[in-house]
Design a protein around this motif. Structure first.
Motif, mmCIF file in Angstrom:
data_model
loop_
_atom_site.group_PDB
_atom_site.id
_atom_site.type_symbol
_atom_site.label_atom_id
_atom_site.label_comp_id
_atom_site.label_asym_id
_atom_site.label_seq_id
_atom_site.Cartn_x
_atom_site.Cartn_y
_atom_site.Cartn_z
ATOM 1 N N ASP A 1 58.261 -141.774 17.478
ATOM 2 C CA ASP A 1 58.413 -140.480 18.641
ATOM 3 C C ASP A 1 57.283 -141.473 19.876
ATOM 4 O OD1 ASP A 1 59.871 -139.360 17.815
ATOM 5 O OD2 ASP A 1 58.269 -137.576 17.359
ATOM 6 N N GLU A 2 55.726 -141.785 19.225
ATOM 7 C CA GLU A 2 54.995 -142.912 20.548
ATOM 8 C C GLU A 2 55.699 -143.642 20.647
ATOM 9 O OE1 GLU A 2 50.773 -144.874 18.655
ATOM 10 O OE2 GLU A 2 50.598 -142.274 19.230
ATOM 11 N N ARG A 3 55.990 -144.467 19.523
ATOM 12 C CA ARG A 3 56.500 -146.131 20.736
ATOM 13 C C ARG A 3 57.280 -145.450 21.632
ATOM 14 N NH1 ARG A 3 60.399 -148.039 16.077
ATOM 15 N NH2 ARG A 3 61.678 -146.523 16.901
ATOM 16 N N ASP A 4 58.972 -144.782 21.192
ATOM 17 C CA ASP A 4 59.572 -143.917 21.968
ATOM 18 C C ASP A 4 59.138 -143.375 23.991
ATOM 19 O OD1 ASP A 4 60.869 -145.180 20.034
ATOM 20 O OD2 ASP A 4 62.030 -144.385 19.385
ATOM 21 N N GLY A 5 57.757 -143.236 23.641
ATOM 22 C CA GLY A 5 57.075 -142.841 24.718
ATOM 23 C C GLY A 5 58.271 -141.073 24.251
ATOM 24 N N LYS B 1 54.998 -129.742 21.390
ATOM 25 C CA LYS B 1 54.743 -129.440 23.044
ATOM 26 C C LYS B 1 54.550 -128.236 22.452
ATOM 27 C CE LYS B 1 58.160 -132.140 26.146
ATOM 28 N NZ LYS B 1 58.916 -132.205 26.986
ATOM 29 N N ARG C 1 56.395 -139.946 13.763
ATOM 30 C CA ARG C 1 55.294 -139.807 14.643
ATOM 31 C C ARG C 1 54.807 -141.072 15.681
ATOM 32 N NH1 ARG C 1 49.604 -141.555 16.078
ATOM 33 N NH2 ARG C 1 49.855 -142.448 13.742
ATOM 34 N N LEU C 2 55.250 -142.264 14.827
ATOM 35 C CA LEU C 2 54.576 -143.192 14.892
ATOM 36 C C LEU C 2 56.095 -143.907 15.729
ATOM 37 C CD1 LEU C 2 53.229 -145.208 11.816
ATOM 38 C CD2 LEU C 2 52.080 -144.898 14.602
ATOM 39 N N GLU D 1 54.157 -139.402 8.946
ATOM 40 C CA GLU D 1 53.687 -140.392 10.290
ATOM 41 C C GLU D 1 54.640 -141.119 10.633
ATOM 42 O OE1 GLU D 1 50.423 -142.755 10.871
ATOM 43 O OE2 GLU D 1 50.614 -141.311 11.151
ATOM 44 N N THR E 1 57.739 -137.086 22.875
ATOM 45 C CA THR E 1 56.992 -136.137 22.489
ATOM 46 C C THR E 1 58.386 -134.607 22.185
ATOM 47 O OG1 THR E 1 55.263 -136.130 23.707
ATOM 48 C CG2 THR E 1 55.599 -134.224 22.878
#
Length: 433
Positions: free
Chosen positions: A309-313, A320, A306-307, A303, A315
């Motif tokens: 990666d989401e914050r930094d934009g 993928k 994931r957070l 988690e 993937t």
């Protein structure tokens, strides 16, 4: 312009051009560096092959400019001290109108042959010297004084100022360093008119107080007795200017540094737990203290990733492809589990007690034998041990007496951390007492 856009996005702003440029270049993600409005002036070269260098530094800069590289147009070849001083004066007159920040000019020997003969000191050339400009100063009013708690627990008073333009930027905050420095500058009060300058044209500081403008009835600011972040009591040792929070890893402001220290190779030696992971775990509220490390699960670490990666934009390629990489998280959990039974000396060192390094931690472990005894030892007993004086003894006793620290140690024990080599106190202890 960059800061205006960053504020609109809710991102951090850059404090000044120098730090902004350095931080941008150090970004691990090239996309972040690419988003920053960076420009540079070429002023020297590295290795050269297949090209005959000009004889002079001025000739080299002219050649670089002819190649199409950006070179500062404000340069000149002069002779003697008068020529140098005149250039310094001319640039000083232009300084405020330049589209970039400067804090001085640099004089360089023009002959490249002489440069080579003069050589370098450890960090700077003998053939160049900087001539700085005096720091610019301005008057403003102190609207409030806040306390910042650093990663080592140091409490730093910071003046919140009426905005004032000085040294090319609008200054709203200025460090006051510590209580002794505030007293030296006239016992700063809220409402005081102060002289502000940018030290080295970078860090704003309060130079002094305009005493005749002090409001009637104003009282000098006093440092708090408890930490504004965690509530732990504040200590200021004799002979030291800095006041510190005694909360250790119970204090959120110190948490990242305290956890990194705890996990270090000479402490608990948690394999794989580096600064990036610790920062993310704290940022996403997955750990509040060192004991929480031992409660982390595979789901928690995934988690966290994931957070981040989401914050930094970002993937990752595995995502993928519909896969989730878990080996790194499994290895980290294994490293944390392997640290549960450390030698007592390592655990004591890992706690981050002020003045307690490897040697002192080993003394405590050898003479007192167990964590339970060390925790309850009064300062006079500690001071009787070899190489432990009154100051260190007081720091150790204060650390374990602080309720936040006691709770953090209890949480560690409850999480299954237990020294592997505990024993009875040394038989020689009675003789020393």
């Amino acid at each position: 312009r960059y800061n205006e856009k960053a504020l609109a996005r809710g991102d951090k702003t850059l404090v000044n051009p120098r730090n902004g440029a350095a931080g941008s270049i150090r970004q691990l993600d090239p996309a972040i560096a690419a988003s920053r409005p960076l420009n540079f002036f070429a002023y020297g070269i590295g290795a050269v092959s297949g090209w005959t260098l000009p004889a002079t530094h001025a000739g080299l800069l002219d050649a670089l400019a002819a190649f199409g590289l950006p070179v500062c147009q404000h340069r000149d070849v002069v002779r003697g001290a008068a020529g140098l001083a005149d250039f310094h004066r001319r640039m000083g007159a232009l300084r405020d109108s330049l589209p970039f920040d400067i804090d001085g000019v640099v004089y360089k020997v023009n002959s490249l042959e002489l440069q080579a003969r003069l050589g370098f000191r450890s960090r700077e050339p003998r053939w160049a010297v900087a001539h700085k400009y005096p720091a610019q100063e301005a008057l403003t009013v102190v609207e409030a004084i806040d306390i910042q708690v650093g990663r080592t627990g140091a409490l730093t008073p910071v003046a919140r100022l009426q905005p004032v333009f000085v040294g090319g930027v609008t200054v709203t905050n200025a460090t006051l360093h510590n209580e002794d420095e505030m007293a030296r500058k006239g016992g700063l009060c809220i409402g005081d008119t102060v002289i502000v300058r940018r030290a080295g044209d970078v860090i704003p500081e309060v130079v002094g107080v305009v005493a005749e403008r002090r409001p009637a009835g104003a009282t000098p600011f006093q440092m708090p007795r408890s930490c504004p972040v965690c509530g732990s009591h504040v200590v200021k040792e004799e002979g030291e200017a800095v006041a510190r929070c005694s909360g250790g890893f119970a204090c959120r402001a110190q948490r990242i540094q305290a956890i990194l220290h705890f996990a270090g190779r000479r402490m608990m030696d948690i394999e794989g737990l580096g600064e990036r992971y610790v920062e993310r775990l704290v940022e996403f509220d997955l750990i509040h203290g060192v004991a929480d490390l031992y409660r982390l699960t595979l789901a928690d670490l995934l988690e966290m990733k994931r957070l981040a990666d989401e914050r930094d934009g970002v993937t990752p390629e595995t995502v993928k492809q519909g896969q989730i990489a878990t080996r790194w998280a499994e290895n980290l959990l294994a490293g944390i589990a392997a640290s549960k039974t450390p030698p007592l000396a390592r655990l004591l060192f890992a706690l981050g007690i002020r003045h307690v390094g490897e040697s002192t931690a080993k003394t405590l472990a050898d003479w007192l034998g167990s964590l339970a005894v060390v925790r309850r030892a009064p300062a006079p007993l500690l001071a009787a041990l070899p190489d432990i004086g009154a100051t260190v003894a007081t720091a150790i006793a204060d650390f374990f007496a602080e309720p936040h620290n006691a709770a953090a140690v209890d949480a560690l024990l409850a999480a299954g951390v237990a020294p592997a080599d505990e024993h009875a106190p040394s038989p020689e202890l009675g003789g020393r007492l």
